[in-house]
Design a protein around this motif. Structure first.
Motif, mmCIF file in Angstrom:
data_model
loop_
_atom_site.group_PDB
_atom_site.id
_atom_site.type_symbol
_atom_site.label_atom_id
_atom_site.label_comp_id
_atom_site.label_asym_id
_atom_site.label_seq_id
_atom_site.Cartn_x
_atom_site.Cartn_y
_atom_site.Cartn_z
ATOM 1 N N VAL A 89 0.863 -1.183 0.000
ATOM 2 C CA VAL A 89 0.000 0.000 0.000
ATOM 3 C C VAL A 89 0.898 1.230 0.000
ATOM 4 C CG1 VAL A 89 -1.733 1.331 1.267
ATOM 5 C CG2 VAL A 89 -1.872 -1.171 1.227
ATOM 6 N N VAL A 90 0.709 2.087 -1.007
ATOM 7 C CA VAL A 90 1.460 3.339 -1.099
ATOM 8 C C VAL A 90 0.444 4.478 -1.173
ATOM 9 C CG1 VAL A 90 3.082 4.708 -2.459
ATOM 10 C CG2 VAL A 90 3.376 2.215 -2.303
ATOM 11 N N GLU A 107 2.003 -7.014 3.887
ATOM 12 C CA GLU A 107 3.444 -6.980 3.663
ATOM 13 C C GLU A 107 3.921 -5.539 3.837
ATOM 14 O OE1 GLU A 107 4.752 -9.198 0.214
ATOM 15 O OE2 GLU A 107 3.140 -10.664 0.527
ATOM 16 N N ALA A 108 4.186 -4.807 2.761
ATOM 17 C CA ALA A 108 4.802 -3.480 2.823
ATOM 18 C C ALA A 108 3.768 -2.362 2.749
ATOM 19 C CB ALA A 108 5.795 -3.317 1.674
ATOM 20 N N ALA A 109 4.168 -1.196 3.269
ATOM 21 C CA ALA A 109 3.345 0.009 3.144
ATOM 22 C C ALA A 109 4.240 1.232 3.243
ATOM 23 C CB ALA A 109 2.268 0.060 4.219
ATOM 24 N N THR A 110 3.912 2.241 2.415
ATOM 25 C CA THR A 110 4.622 3.514 2.438
ATOM 26 C C THR A 110 3.572 4.621 2.446
ATOM 27 O OG1 THR A 110 6.449 2.558 1.171
ATOM 28 C CG2 THR A 110 6.306 4.964 1.233
ATOM 29 N N ILE A 111 3.534 5.377 3.531
ATOM 30 C CA ILE A 111 2.584 6.478 3.682
ATOM 31 C C ILE A 111 3.425 7.744 3.820
ATOM 32 C CG2 ILE A 111 0.581 7.338 4.937
ATOM 33 C CD1 ILE A 111 0.286 4.400 3.847
ATOM 34 N N VAL A 112 3.384 8.622 2.788
ATOM 35 C CA VAL A 112 4.329 9.731 2.702
ATOM 36 C C VAL A 112 3.614 11.028 2.326
ATOM 37 C CG1 VAL A 112 6.414 10.553 1.534
ATOM 38 C CG2 VAL A 112 6.133 8.118 1.966
ATOM 39 N N ASN A 113 3.984 12.104 3.011
ATOM 40 C CA ASN A 113 3.542 13.465 2.673
ATOM 41 C C ASN A 113 2.029 13.575 2.489
ATOM 42 O OD1 ASN A 113 6.231 14.331 2.693
ATOM 43 N ND2 ASN A 113 6.493 13.744 0.556
#
Length: 187
Positions: A89-90, A107-113
């Motif tokens: 999830v991005v 698994e992975a996640a990137t929560i940015v800005n």
């Protein structure tokens, strides 16, 4: 009641003047490709699919199912983003989430800005997790994650809570109005 009253009801019903309330079901879009600058009610990313949202407005929620991937850029979601058993999830690029972002047993996640009006939750995930440059109206919670976690330069109005993560979360520059707890006490 007299005959004229029943006749009036029958005529009005036939004309469609009398209506009966029925539950309103929100439309759900199943996303297996790309949605651009449109408005939808709810989005479901089915098992194994990849969904790319770019400048999409979601009036309800986004649900990311098992082994699915969501890449959301410049989105506006009135409700929540919920991922369970997801692959990745991005959420980035000034996205606005009216509710929570919940990444569970994925698994992975990137929560940015991005801006999250309620909580950001990472629970029992197995790959790399990143929370960087976000404004969070509630808490950031990270429990029992095993793939690494970076928490950097977030503004958190609630608490920053981290427990039982292997390895311990790393990060810096977080402004927390509540408490920094457990593994995140120094972030």
């Amino acid at each position: 009641m007299n005959k004229n009253h029943f006749l009036s009801i029958a005529i009005l019903s036939a004309a469609g003047v009398i209506s009966y309330s029925s539950p309103v079901l929100a439309d759900e879009i199943t996303c297996r490709s790309t949605l651009g600058s449109i408005t939808v009610d709810n989005v479901r990313v089915p098992s194994g699919a990849t969904c790319i949202l770019s400048q999409t407005k979601v009036k309800g929620n986004i649900k990311v199912e098992s082994n699915a991937t969501l890449r959301a850029s410049k989105v506006n979601v009135n409700g929540n983003i919920q991922a369970e058993y997801a692959k990745n999830v991005v959420v980035d690029s000034s996205s606005v989430i009216g509710g929570n972002i919940e990444i569970d047993e994925s698994e992975a996640a990137t929560i940015v800005n991005s801006r999250i009006n309620e909580d950001l939750e990472f629970d029992e995930n197995s790959a790399n997790l990143v929370a960087r440059g976000n404004t969070i109206g509630g808490n950031l919670e990270a429990f029992k994650n095993t793939g690494g976690l970076a928490i950097i330069n977030n503004r958190i109005n609630g608490n920053l809570q981290c427990k039982e993560n292997r390895t311990a979360p790393r990060g810096r520059g977080n402004i927390v109005k509540g408490n920094k707890e457990d593994q995140c006490s120094r972030l």
